[in-house]
Design a protein around this motif. Structure first.
Motif, PDB file in Angstrom:
ATOM      1  N   VAL A 102      34.537   6.177 -16.463  1.00  0.00           N
ATOM      2  CA  VAL A 102      33.586   6.240 -15.352  1.00  0.00           C
ATOM      3  C   VAL A 102      32.476   5.215 -15.562  1.00  0.00           C
ATOM      4  CG1 VAL A 102      34.060   8.691 -15.009  1.00  0.00           C
ATOM      5  CG2 VAL A 102      32.114   8.014 -16.400  1.00  0.00           C
ATOM      6  N   ARG A 103      31.907   4.763 -14.472  1.00  0.00           N
ATOM      7  CA  ARG A 103      30.777   3.831 -14.514  1.00  0.00           C
ATOM      8  C   ARG A 103      29.557   4.529 -13.942  1.00  0.00           C
ATOM      9  NH1 ARG A 103      28.005   0.173 -11.272  1.00  0.00           N
ATOM     10  NH2 ARG A 103      27.401  -1.809 -12.278  1.00  0.00           N
ATOM     11  N   VAL A 104      28.438   4.437 -14.656  1.00  0.00           N
ATOM     12  CA  VAL A 104      27.214   5.127 -14.251  1.00  0.00           C
ATOM     13  C   VAL A 104      26.054   4.150 -14.294  1.00  0.00           C
ATOM     14  CG1 VAL A 104      25.635   7.036 -14.726  1.00  0.00           C
ATOM     15  CG2 VAL A 104      28.086   7.304 -15.201  1.00  0.00           C
ATOM     16  N   GLY A 105      25.320   4.043 -13.182  1.00  0.00           N
ATOM     17  CA  GLY A 105      24.129   3.219 -13.161  1.00  0.00           C
ATOM     18  C   GLY A 105      23.058   3.778 -14.071  1.00  0.00           C
ATOM     19  N   ALA A 106      22.302   2.900 -14.712  1.00  0.00           N
ATOM     20  CA  ALA A 106      21.320   3.330 -15.704  1.00  0.00           C
ATOM     21  C   ALA A 106      20.191   4.150 -15.108  1.00  0.00           C
ATOM     22  CB  ALA A 106      20.745   2.114 -16.429  1.00  0.00           C
ATOM     23  N   GLY A 107      19.977   4.044 -13.802  1.00  0.00           N
ATOM     24  CA  GLY A 107      18.899   4.786 -13.171  1.00  0.00           C
ATOM     25  C   GLY A 107      19.283   6.173 -12.696  1.00  0.00           C
ATOM     26  N   ALA A 108      20.516   6.561 -12.896  1.00  0.00           N
ATOM     27  CA  ALA A 108      20.932   7.919 -12.521  1.00  0.00           C
ATOM     28  C   ALA A 108      20.300   8.932 -13.466  1.00  0.00           C
ATOM     29  CB  ALA A 108      22.452   8.037 -12.560  1.00  0.00           C
ATOM     30  N   ARG A 109      20.209  10.158 -12.990  1.00  0.00           N
ATOM     31  CA  ARG A 109      19.783  11.257 -13.849  1.00  0.00           C
ATOM     32  C   ARG A 109      20.969  12.192 -14.044  1.00  0.00           C
ATOM     33  NH1 ARG A 109      14.040  12.872 -11.198  1.00  0.00           N
ATOM     34  NH2 ARG A 109      14.945  11.988  -9.309  1.00  0.00           N
ATOM     35  N   TRP A 110      20.918  12.938 -15.145  1.00  0.00           N
ATOM     36  CA  TRP A 110      22.133  13.647 -15.575  1.00  0.00           C
ATOM     37  C   TRP A 110      22.560  14.741 -14.608  1.00  0.00           C
ATOM     38  CZ3 TRP A 110      25.330  11.300 -18.463  1.00  0.00           C
ATOM     39  CH2 TRP A 110      24.885  10.369 -19.397  1.00  0.00           C
ATOM     40  N   ILE A 124      30.208  14.235 -19.086  1.00  0.00           N
ATOM     41  CA  ILE A 124      29.818  13.326 -20.162  1.00  0.00           C
ATOM     42  C   ILE A 124      28.875  14.087 -21.079  1.00  0.00           C
ATOM     43  CG2 ILE A 124      28.604  11.177 -20.754  1.00  0.00           C
ATOM     44  CD1 ILE A 124      29.425  10.102 -18.006  1.00  0.00           C
ATOM     45  N   SER A 125      29.057  13.933 -22.370  1.00  0.00           N
ATOM     46  CA  SER A 125      28.147  14.540 -23.339  1.00  0.00           C
ATOM     47  C   SER A 125      26.780  13.913 -23.171  1.00  0.00           C
ATOM     48  CB  SER A 125      28.682  14.298 -24.761  1.00  0.00           C
ATOM     49  OG  SER A 125      27.869  14.937 -25.720  1.00  0.00           O
ATOM     50  N   SER A 126      25.835  14.687 -22.627  1.00  0.00           N
ATOM     51  CA  SER A 126      24.550  14.115 -22.231  1.00  0.00           C
ATOM     52  C   SER A 126      23.413  14.955 -22.794  1.00  0.00           C
ATOM     53  CB  SER A 126      24.475  14.035 -20.707  1.00  0.00           C
ATOM     54  OG  SER A 126      24.602  15.317 -20.121  1.00  0.00           O
ATOM     55  N   GLY A 127      22.242  14.877 -22.162  1.00  0.00           N
ATOM     56  CA  GLY A 127      21.092  15.626 -22.629  1.00  0.00           C
ATOM     57  C   GLY A 127      21.150  17.077 -22.197  1.00  0.00           C
ATOM     58  N   ASP A 128      20.010  17.778 -22.324  1.00  0.00           N
ATOM     59  CA  ASP A 128      20.001  19.205 -22.022  1.00  0.00           C
ATOM     60  C   ASP A 128      19.146  19.542 -20.807  1.00  0.00           C
ATOM     61  OD1 ASP A 128      17.473  18.837 -23.012  1.00  0.00           O
ATOM     62  OD2 ASP A 128      17.689  20.177 -24.726  1.00  0.00           O
ATOM     63  N   HIS A 129      18.820  18.530 -19.993  1.00  0.00           N
ATOM     64  CA  HIS A 129      18.033  18.776 -18.777  1.00  0.00           C
ATOM     65  C   HIS A 129      18.491  17.803 -17.703  1.00  0.00           C
ATOM     66  CE1 HIS A 129      14.549  19.218 -16.099  1.00  0.00           C
ATOM     67  NE2 HIS A 129      14.290  20.342 -16.742  1.00  0.00           N
ATOM     68  N   GLY A 130      18.632  18.295 -16.481  1.00  0.00           N
ATOM     69  CA  GLY A 130      19.159  17.471 -15.409  1.00  0.00           C
ATOM     70  C   GLY A 130      18.269  16.324 -14.993  1.00  0.00           C
ATOM     71  N   ASN A 131      16.970  16.369 -15.344  1.00  0.00           N
ATOM     72  CA  ASN A 131      16.048  15.313 -14.941  1.00  0.00           C
ATOM     73  C   ASN A 131      16.018  14.147 -15.925  1.00  0.00           C
ATOM     74  OD1 ASN A 131      14.023  14.485 -12.950  1.00  0.00           O
ATOM     75  ND2 ASN A 131      12.561  14.632 -14.639  1.00  0.00           N
ATOM     76  N   VAL A 132      16.727  14.260 -17.029  1.00  0.00           N
ATOM     77  CA  VAL A 132      16.749  13.171 -18.013  1.00  0.00           C
ATOM     78  C   VAL A 132      17.496  11.975 -17.435  1.00  0.00           C
ATOM     79  CG1 VAL A 132      17.597  12.483 -20.291  1.00  0.00           C
ATOM     80  CG2 VAL A 132      16.571  14.740 -19.969  1.00  0.00           C
ATOM     81  N   GLY A 133      16.961  10.774 -17.652  1.00  0.00           N
ATOM     82  CA  GLY A 133      17.591   9.566 -17.149  1.00  0.00           C
ATOM     83  C   GLY A 133      18.716   9.081 -18.036  1.00  0.00           C
ATOM     84  N   VAL A 134      19.724   8.492 -17.409  1.00  0.00           N
ATOM     85  CA  VAL A 134      20.903   8.021 -18.141  1.00  0.00           C
ATOM     86  C   VAL A 134      20.552   6.873 -19.086  1.00  0.00           C
ATOM     87  CG1 VAL A 134      23.119   6.817 -17.867  1.00  0.00           C
ATOM     88  CG2 VAL A 134      22.582   8.820 -16.454  1.00  0.00           C
ATOM     89  N   GLY A 135      19.781   5.895 -18.598  1.00  0.00           N
ATOM     90  CA  GLY A 135      19.563   4.685 -19.385  1.00  0.00           C
ATOM     91  C   GLY A 135      18.888   4.924 -20.715  1.00  0.00           C
ATOM     92  N   GLY A 136      17.804   5.691 -20.715  1.00  0.00           N
ATOM     93  CA  GLY A 136      17.099   5.942 -21.959  1.00  0.00           C
ATOM     94  C   GLY A 136      17.928   6.723 -22.948  1.00  0.00           C
ATOM     95  N   LEU A 137      18.672   7.728 -22.446  1.00  0.00           N
ATOM     96  CA  LEU A 137      19.486   8.553 -23.339  1.00  0.00           C
ATOM     97  C   LEU A 137      20.659   7.761 -23.903  1.00  0.00           C
ATOM     98  CD1 LEU A 137      19.290  11.684 -24.026  1.00  0.00           C
ATOM     99  CD2 LEU A 137      21.360  11.890 -22.668  1.00  0.00           C
ATOM    100  N   GLY A 192      17.829  -5.475 -24.635  1.00  0.00           N
ATOM    101  CA  GLY A 192      18.068  -5.865 -23.260  1.00  0.00           C
ATOM    102  C   GLY A 192      17.858  -4.687 -22.335  1.00  0.00           C
ATOM    103  N   VAL A 193      17.972  -4.932 -21.045  1.00  0.00           N
ATOM    104  CA  VAL A 193      17.846  -3.883 -20.040  1.00  0.00           C
ATOM    105  C   VAL A 193      19.249  -3.463 -19.620  1.00  0.00           C
ATOM    106  CG1 VAL A 193      16.927  -3.238 -17.792  1.00  0.00           C
ATOM    107  CG2 VAL A 193      15.665  -4.854 -19.240  1.00  0.00           C
ATOM    108  N   ALA A 194      19.655  -2.276 -19.997  1.00  0.00           N
ATOM    109  CA  ALA A 194      20.951  -1.750 -19.564  1.00  0.00           C
ATOM    110  C   ALA A 194      20.861  -1.383 -18.093  1.00  0.00           C
ATOM    111  CB  ALA A 194      21.330  -0.524 -20.389  1.00  0.00           C
ATOM    112  N   VAL A 195      21.800  -1.888 -17.295  1.00  0.00           N
ATOM    113  CA  VAL A 195      21.799  -1.563 -15.869  1.00  0.00           C
ATOM    114  C   VAL A 195      22.959  -0.652 -15.481  1.00  0.00           C
ATOM    115  CG1 VAL A 195      20.520  -3.622 -15.219  1.00  0.00           C
ATOM    116  CG2 VAL A 195      23.018  -3.710 -15.272  1.00  0.00           C
ATOM    117  N   ALA A 196      24.004  -0.586 -16.321  1.00  0.00           N
ATOM    118  CA  ALA A 196      25.131   0.315 -16.056  1.00  0.00           C
ATOM    119  C   ALA A 196      25.916   0.508 -17.338  1.00  0.00           C
ATOM    120  CB  ALA A 196      26.040  -0.226 -14.955  1.00  0.00           C
ATOM    121  N   PHE A 197      26.616   1.633 -17.394  1.00  0.00           N
ATOM    122  CA  PHE A 197      27.435   1.991 -18.550  1.00  0.00           C
ATOM    123  C   PHE A 197      28.829   2.378 -18.091  1.00  0.00           C
ATOM    124  CE2 PHE A 197      23.060   3.065 -19.369  1.00  0.00           C
ATOM    125  CZ  PHE A 197      22.827   2.655 -20.679  1.00  0.00           C
TER     126      PHE A 197
END
Length: 433
Positions: A102-110, A124-137, A192-197
């Motif tokens: 899957v491809r996910v934009g860095a500005g999405a939230r979980w 996707i194994s992610s954080g523990d809150h829906g408001n966390v942003g994809v890029g930082g995590l 660098g600035v991640a824009v998508a994963f």
């Protein structure tokens, strides 16, 4: 700095927000930190990000990057600089269902990611809150509800689309720019600035979910027993513990997630938690993974929860560490303290595979203060616990510094991270401190 000094390049027409803009209040801050940037760029493409970086270099503005979510470290804003806010780059696309790619934009939230993938039976194994942003995590680590079963978020990243500080757009994967891929998976903020994963997602639907409460004794034996349970627990079990202290009495509130829909396996995983001490089981149920990071978590971030946070990693909850934790929580400085379990699949990854090297530790401990208590109060309260920790996690450190860098990226890992930061950002445009 007035708006005329940050006149937009053509690529950023209509995509810059300055202090005289009515939208500025909802773009200036993270969840924990009120910023006062000279300008916020809200790009919609890699080209826009490159234009924003050019603007920052031309105007001599410090740069902060925000992926749209919580931003507990506070690094997603600044004072007098340029903030690149990626929230509009939030698309979620299933590229190959058979390969779970899957491809996910860095500005999405979980919460957005979970909902988009849930209809495909993926997560996707992610954080523990829906408001966390994809890029930082996904550039720092990623410790969440599935971590012991499926590893860190960075462990599921197969490629990153990056805009370097000079504006160059690069795809980093195992065959193309593998060094950049390595550093972006754990230490991406300075490269660098991640824009998508591109992620390798998981087949996942329902999971076991339980909440328990326990009285913590002054010696911290309950915490030692909890550590012993997790040491021998199946990888499907992940726990997070929040603490509440009132004078000498400390209570632990344990959330347990079991990454399977097998109800017998869920019961077997949770049952040992009932034996760690004075424990009550408040609820246990089978629930969709999406309910753990729901859309209800999504909110604007306007500095509404000012905090200062630090953290450390524990390999074991020794008797001395257990007592230090209880003493800290019952001390004179009010703290919000959490313990999140690691181990399991995290430890199955070679420590050299990513720039997140902390693979043998079993616990992430975080502590936060709230006004009127500040960072100095936090560090004073944390110091006795800090003696027992080994390493740190970049996303729970409010004051990035050389000292925190050395805790987060020790030894040879830190040397490699620093060398790659210099290679990909020789002028230090994105340096996190």
């Amino acid at each position: 700095m007035n708006p005329e000094t940050v006149a937009a390049p053509a690529a950023l027409s209509g995509k810059l927000i300055t202090p005289d803009d009515s939208r500025y209040r909802t773009y200036r801050s993270t969840y924990t930190t009120v910023g006062s940037p000279a300008v916020v760029a809200v790009p919609e493409s890699a080209g826009d990000v490159a234009a924003a970086l050019t603007l920052a270099r031309d105007r001599g503005l410090p740069v902060a990057v925000r992926s749209g979510g919580h931003g507990l470290s506070g690094r997603g804003t600044n004072h007098g600089g340029l903030v690149i806010d990626l929230r509009r780059m939030n698309e979620v696309t299933v590229l190959d269902r058979a390969r779970r790619l899957v491809r996910v934009g860095a500005g999405a939230r979980w919460a957005q990611v979970a909902r988009a993938l849930g209809s495909h039976g993926l997560a996707i194994s992610s954080g523990d809150h829906g408001n966390v942003g994809v890029g930082g995590l996904a550039t720092g680590g990623g410790v969440g509800w599935l971590v012991r079963r499926f590893g860190l978020t960075v462990d599921r990243v197969r490629a990153v689309e990056v805009v370097l500080a000079d504006g160059t757009a690069v795809r980093a994967d195992a065959d193309n720019e593998p060094d950049l891929l390595w550093v972006m998976r754990g230490a991406g903020a300075g490269a660098g600035v991640a824009v998508a994963f591109e992620f390798e997602a998981l087949d996942l639907g329902n999971v076991g979910y339980a909440q328990l409460a326990a009285r913590v004794d002054p010696q911290g034996r309950v915490l030692q027993r909890l550590g012993a349970v997790l040491k021998d627990a199946p990888q499907e079990l992940t726990t997070a513990v929040m603490f509440s202290s009132q004078g000498p009495v400390t209570n632990a509130f344990i959330t347990a997630v079991v990454a399977t829909d097998d109800t017998q396996a869920i019961s077997r995983a949770i049952e040992p938690l009932l034996g760690i001490g004075d424990v009550t089981l408040q609820q246990a149920l089978l629930t969709p993974y999406t309910s753990l990071v729901p859309r209800e978590h999504l909110h604007v971030n306007v500095g509404q929860m000012p905090t200062s946070t630090t953290n450390g990693l524990l390999t074991d909850v020794t008797p001395a560490a257990g007592r230090a934790l209880v003493d800290m929580m019952a001390g004179p400085t009010p703290l919000f303290v959490q313990m999140r379990s690691l181990g399991g699949a995290v430890a199955d990854v070679d420590p050299a595979a990513t720039s997140f090297p902390h693979r043998h530790q079993r616990w992430l401990v975080t502590a936060s203060t709230f006004p009127p208590h500040g960072h100095d109060d936090l560090l004073k309260a944390w110091e006795p616990v800090g003696r027992h920790t080994e390493g740190a996690y970049v996303n729970f450190e409010s004051r990035p510094s050389q000292a925190s860098f050395e805790r987060t990226y020790p030894g040879a890992v830190g040397a490699r991270v620093a060398e790659l930061w210099r290679r990909y950002d020789p002028d230090g445009v994105l340096r996190p401190w």
